[in-house]
Design a protein around this motif. Sequence first.
Motif, PDB file in Angstrom:
ATOM      1  N   SER A   1      35.047  78.866  64.321  1.00 53.55           N
ATOM      2  CA  SER A   1      35.612  80.181  64.260  1.00 53.55           C
ATOM      3  C   SER A   1      36.156  80.837  65.891  1.00 53.55           C
ATOM      4  O   SER A   1      37.279  81.469  65.222  1.00 53.55           O
ATOM      5  CB  SER A   1      33.710  81.160  64.185  1.00 53.55           C
ATOM      6  OG  SER A   1      33.074  80.320  66.016  1.00 53.55           O
ATOM      7  N   GLY A   2      36.101  80.013  66.529  1.00 51.88           N
ATOM      8  CA  GLY A   2      36.996  80.250  67.855  1.00 51.88           C
ATOM      9  C   GLY A   2      38.885  80.186  66.970  1.00 51.88           C
ATOM     10  O   GLY A   2      39.097  80.820  67.318  1.00 51.88           O
TER      11      GLY A   2
ATOM     12  N   TYR B   1      30.637  76.998  66.104  1.00 57.39           N
ATOM     13  CA  TYR B   1      31.875  77.989  67.987  1.00 57.39           C
ATOM     14  C   TYR B   1      33.527  76.605  67.938  1.00 57.39           C
ATOM     15  O   TYR B   1      34.127  77.885  67.595  1.00 57.39           O
ATOM     16  CB  TYR B   1      31.198  77.363  69.617  1.00 57.39           C
ATOM     17  CG  TYR B   1      32.505  77.216  70.691  1.00 57.39           C
ATOM     18  CD1 TYR B   1      32.194  78.714  70.522  1.00 57.39           C
ATOM     19  CD2 TYR B   1      33.083  76.418  70.981  1.00 57.39           C
ATOM     20  CE1 TYR B   1      33.166  78.893  72.100  1.00 57.39           C
ATOM     21  CE2 TYR B   1      34.173  77.034  71.570  1.00 57.39           C
ATOM     22  CZ  TYR B   1      34.371  77.651  72.335  1.00 57.39           C
ATOM     23  OH  TYR B   1      35.190  78.236  73.380  1.00 57.39           O
TER      24      TYR B   1
ATOM     25  N   TYR C   1      27.169  82.477  76.112  1.00 54.35           N
ATOM     26  CA  TYR C   1      26.367  81.745  74.865  1.00 54.35           C
ATOM     27  C   TYR C   1      25.841  80.484  75.992  1.00 54.35           C
ATOM     28  O   TYR C   1      24.473  80.089  75.678  1.00 54.35           O
ATOM     29  CB  TYR C   1      27.523  81.059  73.869  1.00 54.35           C
ATOM     30  CG  TYR C   1      26.338  79.790  72.887  1.00 54.35           C
ATOM     31  CD1 TYR C   1      25.626  81.296  71.839  1.00 54.35           C
ATOM     32  CD2 TYR C   1      25.949  79.136  73.383  1.00 54.35           C
ATOM     33  CE1 TYR C   1      24.907  80.143  71.353  1.00 54.35           C
ATOM     34  CE2 TYR C   1      24.869  77.775  71.900  1.00 54.35           C
ATOM     35  CZ  TYR C   1      24.238  78.616  71.196  1.00 54.35           C
ATOM     36  OH  TYR C   1      23.848  77.806  70.299  1.00 54.35           O
TER      37      TYR C   1
ATOM     38  N   GLY D   1      29.142  73.423  64.182  1.00 55.28           N
ATOM     39  CA  GLY D   1      30.097  73.566  63.310  1.00 55.28           C
ATOM     40  C   GLY D   1      29.650  73.009  61.873  1.00 55.28           C
ATOM     41  O   GLY D   1      28.771  72.051  62.220  1.00 55.28           O
TER      42      GLY D   1
ATOM     43  N   ILE E   1      30.000  83.043  64.433  1.00 50.91           N
ATOM     44  CA  ILE E   1      29.636  81.570  64.875  1.00 50.91           C
ATOM     45  C   ILE E   1      28.871  81.069  64.481  1.00 50.91           C
ATOM     46  O   ILE E   1      28.627  80.095  64.718  1.00 50.91           O
ATOM     47  CB  ILE E   1      29.903  82.249  66.484  1.00 50.91           C
ATOM     48  CG1 ILE E   1      30.289  81.248  67.342  1.00 50.91           C
ATOM     49  CG2 ILE E   1      28.559  82.811  66.766  1.00 50.91           C
ATOM     50  CD1 ILE E   1      30.740  80.915  69.057  1.00 50.91           C
ATOM     51  N   ARG E   2      27.487  81.774  64.463  1.00 54.28           N
ATOM     52  CA  ARG E   2      25.984  80.890  64.109  1.00 54.28           C
ATOM     53  C   ARG E   2      26.327  80.339  63.193  1.00 54.28           C
ATOM     54  O   ARG E   2      25.735  79.074  63.023  1.00 54.28           O
ATOM     55  CB  ARG E   2      25.035  82.101  63.932  1.00 54.28           C
ATOM     56  CG  ARG E   2      24.073  81.133  64.359  1.00 54.28           C
ATOM     57  CD  ARG E   2      22.510  82.081  63.108  1.00 54.28           C
ATOM     58  NE  ARG E   2      22.415  83.111  64.155  1.00 54.28           N
ATOM     59  CZ  ARG E   2      20.921  83.360  65.090  1.00 54.28           C
ATOM     60  NH1 ARG E   2      20.544  82.677  64.532  1.00 54.28           N
ATOM     61  NH2 ARG E   2      20.906  85.022  65.461  1.00 54.28           N
TER      62      ARG E   2
ATOM     63  N   TYR F   1      33.583  87.193  65.113  1.00 53.17           N
ATOM     64  CA  TYR F   1      33.712  86.313  65.466  1.00 53.17           C
ATOM     65  C   TYR F   1      32.689  85.872  65.806  1.00 53.17           C
ATOM     66  O   TYR F   1      32.086  84.645  65.111  1.00 53.17           O
ATOM     67  CB  TYR F   1      34.279  85.789  66.531  1.00 53.17           C
ATOM     68  CG  TYR F   1      34.678  84.868  67.880  1.00 53.17           C
ATOM     69  CD1 TYR F   1      34.309  83.806  67.042  1.00 53.17           C
ATOM     70  CD2 TYR F   1      35.322  84.842  69.256  1.00 53.17           C
ATOM     71  CE1 TYR F   1      34.257  82.456  68.188  1.00 53.17           C
ATOM     72  CE2 TYR F   1      35.358  83.946  69.514  1.00 53.17           C
ATOM     73  CZ  TYR F   1      34.742  82.414  68.945  1.00 53.17           C
ATOM     74  OH  TYR F   1      34.920  81.382  70.400  1.00 53.17           O
TER      75      TYR F   1
ATOM     76  N   ILE G   1      38.095  82.901  73.705  1.00 52.77           N
ATOM     77  CA  ILE G   1      36.712  82.551  73.317  1.00 52.77           C
ATOM     78  C   ILE G   1      35.946  81.421  74.249  1.00 52.77           C
ATOM     79  O   ILE G   1      35.354  81.075  74.502  1.00 52.77           O
ATOM     80  CB  ILE G   1      37.531  81.204  72.204  1.00 52.77           C
ATOM     81  CG1 ILE G   1      38.725  79.971  72.803  1.00 52.77           C
ATOM     82  CG2 ILE G   1      38.294  81.578  71.528  1.00 52.77           C
ATOM     83  CD1 ILE G   1      38.528  79.077  72.534  1.00 52.77           C
TER      84      ILE G   1
END
Lengths: 502, 180
Positions: B127-128, B124, A400, B176, B119-120, B115, A393
């Motif tokens: 989903s993390g 972050y 990103y 998120g 994520i989009r 993941y 992560i």
Amino acid sequence: MMYGLRVASEPFSLLVISGGTLLGLIFGAIPGLTSTLGIVLLLPVTFGMNPAVGLAMLSAIYIGGISGGQISAILLNMPGTPASIATTFDGYPMARKGQAGKALSYGVIASFVGGMLSLAALVTIAPILGRFALRFQTYEYFLLGILGLVVVSSLSGKSTVLGIASAALGLMIATVGADPLSGVNRFTFGIRALDGGIALLPAMIGLFVISEVLSQVCETQSEFSFHSGALDSMRLSIKEIASHWKNMLRSSLIGIGFGILPGAGAAIANFVAYDQAKKASKHPERFGTGIPDGVIASETANNAVTAAAFVPTLTLGIPGNAVTAILLAGLTLHGLTPGPGLFRDELGVVYSIFAALLFANIIMVILYYLVMIRFFRWALRVPKKILLPVIVIMAVAGTYNVRYSFNDLWVLAMFSCAGFVFRRHGFPITPMILGIILGPIMEGALRTGMMRTGGSFMPFFTRPYSIGLIILIVVSIALSGVYRRFEERKKAELLRQQKADN
Amino acid sequence: MDATNNPGKSPIVKAVCSPVLLVDIVLIALGIVFLLESRNIRPGFQQALDARVYPRAVAVIVVAALILHFVQTFRKEWQSRRRSIKSRLDAQSAPRIASEARVRLVSVLALFIAYILVIRRVGYFESGYLFLVGSMIALGERTFGWIVRSVFIALAITAAVYLVFGVFLRVYVPPGILLR
């Protein structure tokens, strides 16, 4: 100079420098996060500060970031930054042998020595070296790239041919996207996401970090990523350190040389220093098996780049690498104009940066032994089933953040799978990464040079600096061949000896 | 994948199907694709060395170096097989992945892809968190106790990551549903 020391030694400045160094160490240690990212994040915070203090803080993050990369390189075989890739060659094997503490300690001392010698070079011989580096033209930059790739190809893996293939593959990957000179799209196969090319950091994190995570997922026997489960003593005697003075001096000079050349930097310096240490060693066959010489060479060189990279940035206004490019932006945002005028008009700020680099190096050693040692002890007790997902992560956040692009996450996934396959079948990854780093620089240098000469290759063979570099490339290839044969003979001898002993 | 354990095939097929050489074959194919595609690149305006030359030269080096490696390795392999020595490629290749490890690898890879996919939309941190729970369960023991602990450990890690990235450093990550 006294003004610089006075500004940097004020309590607030010291606090800011310490905070910057600690932040840099943490950013460097987390794969995917770099000192570049740290500086970008903290740049707006420095706007309210005196320019000298603000730039001192940013410089401290840089020092900490480069040095912090060794933590994950040694303990987890995951280089935190490209500058510490060569540290994994011997650092991780040392950790596997239960000498992680010693490896880290050697790395810290080597970083300190490299950093201090680099600072001495910055203060004393910067103007002379700056003038010499200025004579290098595009032809020399292209040849310098070839030299870097040749050195790394001969270093990694069992076959030089495979090393060359891997480096060329990296160069090929770097050509994907819009051509920087003419704007023409290349190898995008109609995929619009590839127009911007393949970014270095997602590829590097995929090939080195996530592929290592996947490899560790396959090792079901061990519960911890760090094999011995405990950290040995970090204490080293003066005699132990002093015995490596030649290696430290050689690697520092290499680091300083690469730091001064704009565009080169720590990513190449650590490989070249490692290669030279191996060639100069009486026992080159032990390199890669976990000996301090490899860690010292890599860590001295990458830290020796730090202060030296300020030479072209401050004197010529040409950034030595990505971090100094951002620092250059920092100088401009603080209302200062980099270049020769800076030494005339803002000497106080220049010396404050020098003093900050000095304090950051000292604070880095103190932080390692007082704070980071506790962090290692805690980190080593985290089992793989928790640590590996956390690394993923972190890596995703780091990827990103490069361009805020979801496509980069797919690049990360693709390179992670490729890296895993390459690792399992002995295909060298390091030359590929260096190919991706150097590709745009080399192509740009070659084509700009050709534009100047109207398509003639002659300057490559007539300019004295180019001829010198060509000789260096040829010597390097020849020495690698000789060395490989010597290594094979030594290995055969060792095997024979082992058989005889049994 | 390991053709050497497959008694039905000829020695040449066995050698070529070795994972080490398969990697070479795939990369040679990739090099050839780049080489062919370089014909579709436009030369660019007023370039002494046009936009096609450098990538084409690089692709040629890739293909040539890999073919050379393939031939070198294949020849050594062929000679060792003729001398009935245990295959060199067997020694070069990594040991086969155990079935338990294979399940873990596939699970983590699938979770990683999922993941990236979500994520989009999910963000972050959210989903993390899901990735952390899933992979901790995949990598740990399959006991009720560990599953429950994974849920809480992942929550603590997500909170820590949120504090560091979201609050302290203000790193920009995909926003998120719950955390931004």
